[in-house]
Design a protein around this motif. Sequence first.
Motif, PDB file in Angstrom:
ATOM      1  N   ASN A 250       0.898  -1.128  -0.211  1.00  0.00           N
ATOM      2  CA  ASN A 250       0.060  -0.100  -0.003  1.00  0.00           C
ATOM      3  C   ASN A 250       0.767   1.080   0.096  1.00  0.00           C
ATOM      4  N   PRO A 251       0.391   2.521  -0.472  1.00  0.00           N
ATOM      5  CA  PRO A 251       1.004   3.742  -0.283  1.00  0.00           C
ATOM      6  C   PRO A 251       1.484   3.869   0.984  1.00  0.00           C
ATOM      7  N   ILE A 252       1.018   3.724   2.076  1.00  0.00           N
ATOM      8  CA  ILE A 252       1.445   3.821   3.397  1.00  0.00           C
ATOM      9  C   ILE A 252       2.811   3.293   3.819  1.00  0.00           C
ATOM     10  N   ASP A 253       2.891   1.936   3.160  1.00  0.00           N
ATOM     11  CA  ASP A 253       4.144   1.358   3.274  1.00  0.00           C
ATOM     12  C   ASP A 253       5.376   2.107   2.630  1.00  0.00           C
ATOM     13  N   VAL A 254       5.067   2.772   1.455  1.00  0.00           N
ATOM     14  CA  VAL A 254       5.959   3.505   0.947  1.00  0.00           C
ATOM     15  C   VAL A 254       6.421   4.731   1.798  1.00  0.00           C
ATOM     16  N   TYR A 255       5.265   5.436   2.304  1.00  0.00           N
ATOM     17  CA  TYR A 255       5.530   6.809   3.133  1.00  0.00           C
ATOM     18  C   TYR A 255       6.631   6.180   4.399  1.00  0.00           C
ATOM     19  N   ILE A 256       6.089   5.326   4.978  1.00  0.00           N
ATOM     20  CA  ILE A 256       6.992   4.758   6.017  1.00  0.00           C
ATOM     21  C   ILE A 256       8.202   4.530   5.594  1.00  0.00           C
ATOM     22  N   ARG A 257       8.384   3.708   4.700  1.00  0.00           N
ATOM     23  CA  ARG A 257       9.776   3.298   4.434  1.00  0.00           C
ATOM     24  C   ARG A 257      10.620   4.458   4.065  1.00  0.00           C
ATOM     25  N   ALA A 258       9.932   5.430   3.307  1.00  0.00           N
ATOM     26  CA  ALA A 258      10.795   6.593   2.926  1.00  0.00           C
ATOM     27  C   ALA A 258      11.041   7.498   3.798  1.00  0.00           C
ATOM     28  N   GLY A 259      10.391   7.599   5.267  1.00  0.00           N
ATOM     29  CA  GLY A 259      10.591   8.335   6.084  1.00  0.00           C
ATOM     30  C   GLY A 259       9.343   9.269   6.212  1.00  0.00           C
ATOM     31  N   VAL A 260       8.643   9.403   5.272  1.00  0.00           N
ATOM     32  CA  VAL A 260       7.734  10.667   5.041  1.00  0.00           C
ATOM     33  C   VAL A 260       6.618  10.467   6.209  1.00  0.00           C
ATOM     34  N   ALA A 261       6.106   9.379   6.334  1.00  0.00           N
ATOM     35  CA  ALA A 261       5.080   9.114   7.566  1.00  0.00           C
ATOM     36  C   ALA A 261       5.889   8.670   8.813  1.00  0.00           C
ATOM     37  N   LYS A 262       6.152   9.712   9.524  1.00  0.00           N
ATOM     38  CA  LYS A 262       6.998   9.436  10.794  1.00  0.00           C
ATOM     39  C   LYS A 262       6.435   8.469  11.907  1.00  0.00           C
ATOM     40  N   MET A 263       7.083   7.435  12.061  1.00  0.00           N
ATOM     41  CA  MET A 263       6.646   6.312  13.074  1.00  0.00           C
ATOM     42  C   MET A 263       7.874   5.717  13.928  1.00  0.00           C
ATOM     43  N   ASN A 264       7.708   5.369  15.038  1.00  0.00           N
ATOM     44  CA  ASN A 264       8.877   4.782  15.804  1.00  0.00           C
ATOM     45  C   ASN A 264       8.750   3.417  15.240  1.00  0.00           C
ATOM     46  N   LEU A 265       9.815   2.954  14.597  1.00  0.00           N
ATOM     47  CA  LEU A 265      10.078   1.673  13.871  1.00  0.00           C
ATOM     48  C   LEU A 265      11.082   0.848  14.874  1.00  0.00           C
ATOM     49  N   PRO A 266      10.757  -0.511  15.207  1.00  0.00           N
ATOM     50  CA  PRO A 266      11.748  -1.270  15.697  1.00  0.00           C
ATOM     51  C   PRO A 266      12.642  -1.995  14.618  1.00  0.00           C
ATOM     52  N   PHE A 267      13.721  -1.536  14.657  1.00  0.00           N
ATOM     53  CA  PHE A 267      14.729  -2.196  13.516  1.00  0.00           C
ATOM     54  C   PHE A 267      15.476  -3.506  14.147  1.00  0.00           C
ATOM     55  N   PRO A 268      15.703  -4.243  13.102  1.00  0.00           N
ATOM     56  CA  PRO A 268      15.162  -4.302  11.830  1.00  0.00           C
ATOM     57  C   PRO A 268      13.694  -4.407  11.569  1.00  0.00           C
ATOM     58  N   PHE A 269      13.137  -3.621  10.713  1.00  0.00           N
ATOM     59  CA  PHE A 269      11.574  -3.585  10.415  1.00  0.00           C
ATOM     60  C   PHE A 269      11.028  -4.143   9.362  1.00  0.00           C
ATOM     61  N   VAL A 270      10.157  -4.933   9.547  1.00  0.00           N
ATOM     62  CA  VAL A 270       9.462  -5.727   8.475  1.00  0.00           C
ATOM     63  C   VAL A 270       8.286  -4.956   8.016  1.00  0.00           C
ATOM     64  N   PRO A 271       8.283  -4.415   6.696  1.00  0.00           N
ATOM     65  CA  PRO A 271       7.045  -3.576   6.185  1.00  0.00           C
ATOM     66  C   PRO A 271       5.970  -4.416   6.061  1.00  0.00           C
ATOM     67  N   GLY A 272       4.834  -3.772   5.650  1.00  0.00           N
ATOM     68  CA  GLY A 272       3.529  -4.389   5.088  1.00  0.00           C
ATOM     69  C   GLY A 272       2.435  -4.373   6.079  1.00  0.00           C
ATOM     70  N   CYS A 273       1.359  -4.028   5.483  1.00  0.00           N
ATOM     71  CA  CYS A 273       0.210  -3.939   6.484  1.00  0.00           C
ATOM     72  C   CYS A 273      -0.889  -5.164   6.280  1.00  0.00           C
ATOM     73  N   ASP A 274      -0.919  -5.554   5.118  1.00  0.00           N
ATOM     74  CA  ASP A 274      -1.896  -6.655   4.825  1.00  0.00           C
ATOM     75  C   ASP A 274      -1.391  -7.978   4.661  1.00  0.00           C
ATOM     76  N   LEU A 275      -2.205  -8.898   5.037  1.00  0.00           N
ATOM     77  CA  LEU A 275      -1.796 -10.511   5.012  1.00  0.00           C
ATOM     78  C   LEU A 275      -3.121 -11.493   4.800  1.00  0.00           C
ATOM     79  N   ALA A 276      -2.614 -12.536   4.341  1.00  0.00           N
ATOM     80  CA  ALA A 276      -3.743 -13.741   4.480  1.00  0.00           C
ATOM     81  C   ALA A 276      -2.772 -14.867   4.668  1.00  0.00           C
ATOM     82  N   GLY A 277      -3.335 -15.851   5.190  1.00  0.00           N
ATOM     83  CA  GLY A 277      -2.735 -17.004   5.385  1.00  0.00           C
ATOM     84  C   GLY A 277      -3.334 -18.007   6.434  1.00  0.00           C
ATOM     85  N   THR A 278      -2.535 -18.794   6.942  1.00  0.00           N
ATOM     86  CA  THR A 278      -2.864 -19.885   8.168  1.00  0.00           C
ATOM     87  C   THR A 278      -2.276 -19.620   9.352  1.00  0.00           C
ATOM     88  N   VAL A 279      -3.443 -19.705  10.532  1.00  0.00           N
ATOM     89  CA  VAL A 279      -2.884 -19.579  11.833  1.00  0.00           C
ATOM     90  C   VAL A 279      -1.896 -20.681  11.935  1.00  0.00           C
TER      91      VAL A 279
END
Length: 332
Positions: A40-69
């Motif tokens: 999503n665009p928000i992932d790009v903004y966070i990675r670029a540092g445009v959307a400022k958030m406290n990130l625990p490095f190393p940081f795994v990006p990505g908002c959305d998922l589907a899979g198996t518990v």
Amino acid sequence: MKAAFYEKTGAPDVIQYGDLPTPEPAPGEVRVRVTAAALNPIDVYIRAGVAKMNLPFPFVPGCDLAGTVDAVGIGVTRYKPGDKVWGSNQGLLGRQGTFAEFCCAAEEFLYPLPDGVSEQDAAAAALTGITAHLGLFGRADLKAGETVFVNGGTGGVGSMVVQMAKAVDAKVITTVGSPEKAKTATDLGAVRVINYKSEDVTAAIQDATGGRGVDVWYETTPPADFDKTVELMAPRGRIIVMAGRAARPVFPNGPFYLKGLSMFGFAMFNCSADEQRQCADEMNWWLADKKLRPVIGKVMPLSEAAAAHRLQEENTTGKAGTLTGKIVVVPK
């Protein structure tokens, strides 16, 4: 586990692909073996540092998922190992993201995957679908028979707005930039598709509404001309804004209040888990009934996460026009 991650914000090249420890679910969390993640665009903004958030490095990006518990933490009651789920709200506000073989998420931000719905479709519909639903129904209270305008009817949020409005018997007018995208928007359910490169958008909206204007204006881009928007609104219309952090457009106060208009702004990740679950529950009905289908523009392996970010950035901020729909990333 294999994961895409970065240790500092910056250009897409900061994203690495390699091994990270498999996370353990904390109390109230579910560990999901990820089958599909979406960009999503928000992932790009966070990675670029445009959307400022406290990130625990190393940081795994990505908002959305589907899979198996795969495992559950203490106190989890909604899910058990083996359940198929989808969700969003990861990779935000200090939470690790979904671009990995495994992701731990709070159970309240996960939803059951309906039978017959693919993991790729569910992941691609997650953030954009919840965002569209929050605006159309949680804020604008869209009703059957009303007319909606949305910019970019084949984009992530725009394509969801088109389909959800159609699902409740509202009429949708939208814009696109090519004949190919016009066909896609029509197939999704738009009753009037305007090519903004070759048509007068204002005249086309006035013609499509018989001069009355639209009931709901869903603005997916940074607003720049509220004079035009207000002019094209029907009396007591509602305007939704959910993009444009730096936008400071002039506001036509007089025409706005004389028409009895309302304006609502929101960011999905600021909405409560209960608000978002209401959206997801209705999305599940529509996904199962094939009334909601995300437009997937490209499927890429997790190892090419940097290239996926580059493609998204070129189309989000660069307006390249080379992507229709969502990018889905799959672990291999």
